[in-house]
Design an enzyme around this catalytic site. Structure first.
Site, mmCIF file in Angstrom:
data_model
loop_
_atom_site.group_PDB
_atom_site.id
_atom_site.type_symbol
_atom_site.label_atom_id
_atom_site.label_comp_id
_atom_site.label_asym_id
_atom_site.label_seq_id
_atom_site.Cartn_x
_atom_site.Cartn_y
_atom_site.Cartn_z
ATOM 1 N N CYS A 60 0.829 -1.218 0.000
ATOM 2 C CA CYS A 60 0.000 0.000 0.000
ATOM 3 C C CYS A 60 0.865 1.271 0.000
ATOM 4 C CB CYS A 60 -0.888 0.028 1.234
ATOM 5 S SG CYS A 60 -2.218 -1.165 1.163
ATOM 6 N N HIS A 172 -1.761 -6.269 -8.187
ATOM 7 C CA HIS A 172 -0.374 -6.140 -8.632
ATOM 8 C C HIS A 172 -0.011 -7.246 -9.601
ATOM 9 C CE1 HIS A 172 0.013 -9.261 -5.552
ATOM 10 N NE2 HIS A 172 1.155 -9.602 -6.129
ATOM 11 N N HIS A 308 -2.123 -14.677 -22.327
ATOM 12 C CA HIS A 308 -2.837 -15.896 -21.941
ATOM 13 C C HIS A 308 -3.488 -15.671 -20.584
ATOM 14 C CE1 HIS A 308 -0.953 -18.421 -25.005
ATOM 15 N NE2 HIS A 308 0.216 -17.904 -24.683
HETATM 16 P P1 H2U Z 1 2.583 -12.466 -5.163
HETATM 17 O O1 H2U Z 1 1.407 -12.060 -4.374
HETATM 18 O O2 H2U Z 1 2.234 -12.798 -6.576
HETATM 19 O O3 H2U Z 1 3.377 -13.526 -4.479
HETATM 20 O O4 H2U Z 1 3.506 -11.177 -5.282
HETATM 21 C C1 H2U Z 1 3.840 -10.355 -4.204
HETATM 22 C C2 H2U Z 1 5.289 -10.047 -4.406
HETATM 23 O O5 H2U Z 1 5.638 -8.953 -3.598
HETATM 24 C C3 H2U Z 1 6.181 -11.224 -4.029
HETATM 25 O O6 H2U Z 1 6.982 -11.559 -5.137
HETATM 26 C C4 H2U Z 1 6.923 -9.161 -3.072
HETATM 27 C C5 H2U Z 1 7.024 -10.679 -2.878
HETATM 28 O O7 H2U Z 1 8.349 -11.125 -2.974
HETATM 29 N N1 H2U Z 1 7.084 -8.399 -1.830
HETATM 30 C C6 H2U Z 1 8.155 -7.536 -1.708
HETATM 31 O O8 H2U Z 1 8.967 -7.422 -2.616
HETATM 32 N N2 H2U Z 1 8.279 -6.793 -0.547
HETATM 33 C C7 H2U Z 1 7.435 -6.886 0.504
HETATM 34 O O9 H2U Z 1 7.620 -6.196 1.498
HETATM 35 C C8 H2U Z 1 6.291 -7.812 0.461
HETATM 36 C C9 H2U Z 1 6.088 -8.597 -0.789
#
Ligand code: H2U
Length: 375
Positions: A60, A172, A308
């Site tokens: 956020c 995202h 896809h």
């Molecule tokens: P997914 O919900 O598709 O797993 O993607 C969330 C991504 O956000 C995940 O790859 C990254 C996670 O590594 N992330 C960060 O880089 N920093 C954070 O503080 C939380 C999540």
């Protein structure tokens, strides 16, 4: 063994195989299996509401991420380096080739990013305004341009919903740039190239033309884009989004009109998905365009940009399709044909679903979000 004498083939009744020209693989279609009873796993459908802005959510605006960095108060899209990258940009390369035995080979891999679509956690692409979705498309194109300047493959993908392994409800996607062409890209490149050499036409441009003429599997269409359930679809509600009018290599090549049109078609397609079972519909989606980096100089005319969508659900919001057993050990298989308009559980073909989202717009843009998320 031959079939029953005198019985006319009906794709809705009789098993058959369909060829996927992009993967050079066959899918088994056995529509008669739809009648089997289901006593297996069911996903839980939670009525849980996602909070618009959660101080604990690292995606956020204004919140602190796992690595201690504070997100800006972003108002549109926001891209940051993944704090837990699968492809680290500065990791040392493994020794090239095999260690003396060709069964044990390794290669170098590289860098990735996270892109937030919107500052609100309780919004999804179909509920965003067209101008907001255009900003997402513009940012995708910018990332392909930026990362594609050096990396041969830039994979943009969205895992939506907990059932697809998504770890965070905030809207995202991820962008993984690699120093190699991943397996799916290699196979798609090979198939499109072989078709182009044989027919002097792009496989997917020809396919879009054919689907537009046949109108059997088209879910949403506009002047520039088609969303179709591919003839060779494996997942029950799988779709492919493709430009129908001209040869387009990559997202970077889209004109402002094509981006506007794409935003509209995406919103319509995703609204139909949500309306199907009246939930925020889970899926994995991703863009495939011509390889980049060293391939920017040419040799990729056989490519046509496309996306896809692979949704996991089968007959309701709580029953998903499992790719196990025969699929893992022999070949992909599906139980209803891609063109069937209604299945025995009464689910409508996507094309016939309403386009207004089941969550009323005025309610959503205010402060009473009610889209059930699957947990
Ligand atoms: P997914 O919900 O598709 O797993 O993607 C969330 C991504 O956000 C995940 O790859 C990254 C996670 O590594 N992330 C960060 O880089 N920093 C954070 O503080 C939380 C999540």
């Amino acid at each position: 063994m031959s079939g029953q004498d005198g019985v006319k083939f009906d794709p809705k009744e009789h098993q058959h195989q369909r060829y996927n020209p992009l993967t050079d693989r066959w899918v088994l279609v056995s529509a008669h299996r739809m009648t089997r009873p289901w006593a297996g796993q069911k996903e839980s459908v939670s009525e849980q509401q996602v909070v618009r802005s959660d101080p604990q959510n690292p995606l956020c605006p204004g919140n602190t991420r796992a690595n201690g960095q504070v997100n800006p108060d972003y108002e549109s899209t926001f891209v940051f380096e993944n704090d837990f990258p699968a492809l680290q940009p500065d990791a040392p390369d493994p020794p090239q080739g095999s260690d003396g035995d060709s069964l044990f080979q390794s290669k170098a891999a590289r860098g990735n990013q996270v892109m937030c679509f919107h500052p609100w956690s309780d919004i999804t692409l179909p509920l965003m305004r067209q101008d907001e979705v255009i900003k997402v498309i513009d940012k995708w194109a910018e990332l392909v341009e930026e990362l594609g300047a050096t990396y041969p493959w830039v994979q943009i993908f969205e895992n939506k919903g907990a059932t697809m392994g998504c770890s965070n409800p905030h809207p995202h996607c991820q962008v993984w740039a690699s120093s190699f062409l991943p397996n799916e890209a290699v196979v798609s490149d090979r198939s499109q190239k072989a078709y182009y050499q044989q027919h002097q036409q792009q496989l997917l441009l020809r396919y879009a033309e054919q689907e537009a003429n046949r109108q059997e599997r088209v879910v949403v269409q506009s002047s520039d884009w088609l969303a179709v359930v591919p003839y060779w679809a494996t997942w029950p509600y799988q779709t492919m989004l493709l430009p129908r009018r001209r040869h387009i290599l990559r997202l970077t090549d889209l004109t402002p009109e094509e981006r506007r049109d794409l935003a509209d078609v995406m919103r319509r397609l995703l609204t139909k998905y949500d309306n199907l079972f009246q939930v925020s519909f889970p899926y994995s989606m991703g863009w495939h365009g011509a390889p980049t980096g060293p391939h920017l100089s040419g040799g990729v005319d056989h490519w046509q940009l496309h996306a896809h969508y692979y949704p996991p659900l089968l007959r309701s919001a709580s029953v998903r399709k499992f790719m196990v057993g025969y699929e893992m050990l022999a070949q992909e298989q599906r139980d209803l044909t891609p063109e069937q308009t209604k299945n025995i559980w009464g689910c409508d073909f996507l094309r016939h679903l309403n386009e207004p989202h089941f969550v009323p717009y005025h309610c959503f843009r205010g402060h009473c979000p009610v889209v059930p998320f699957l947990s």
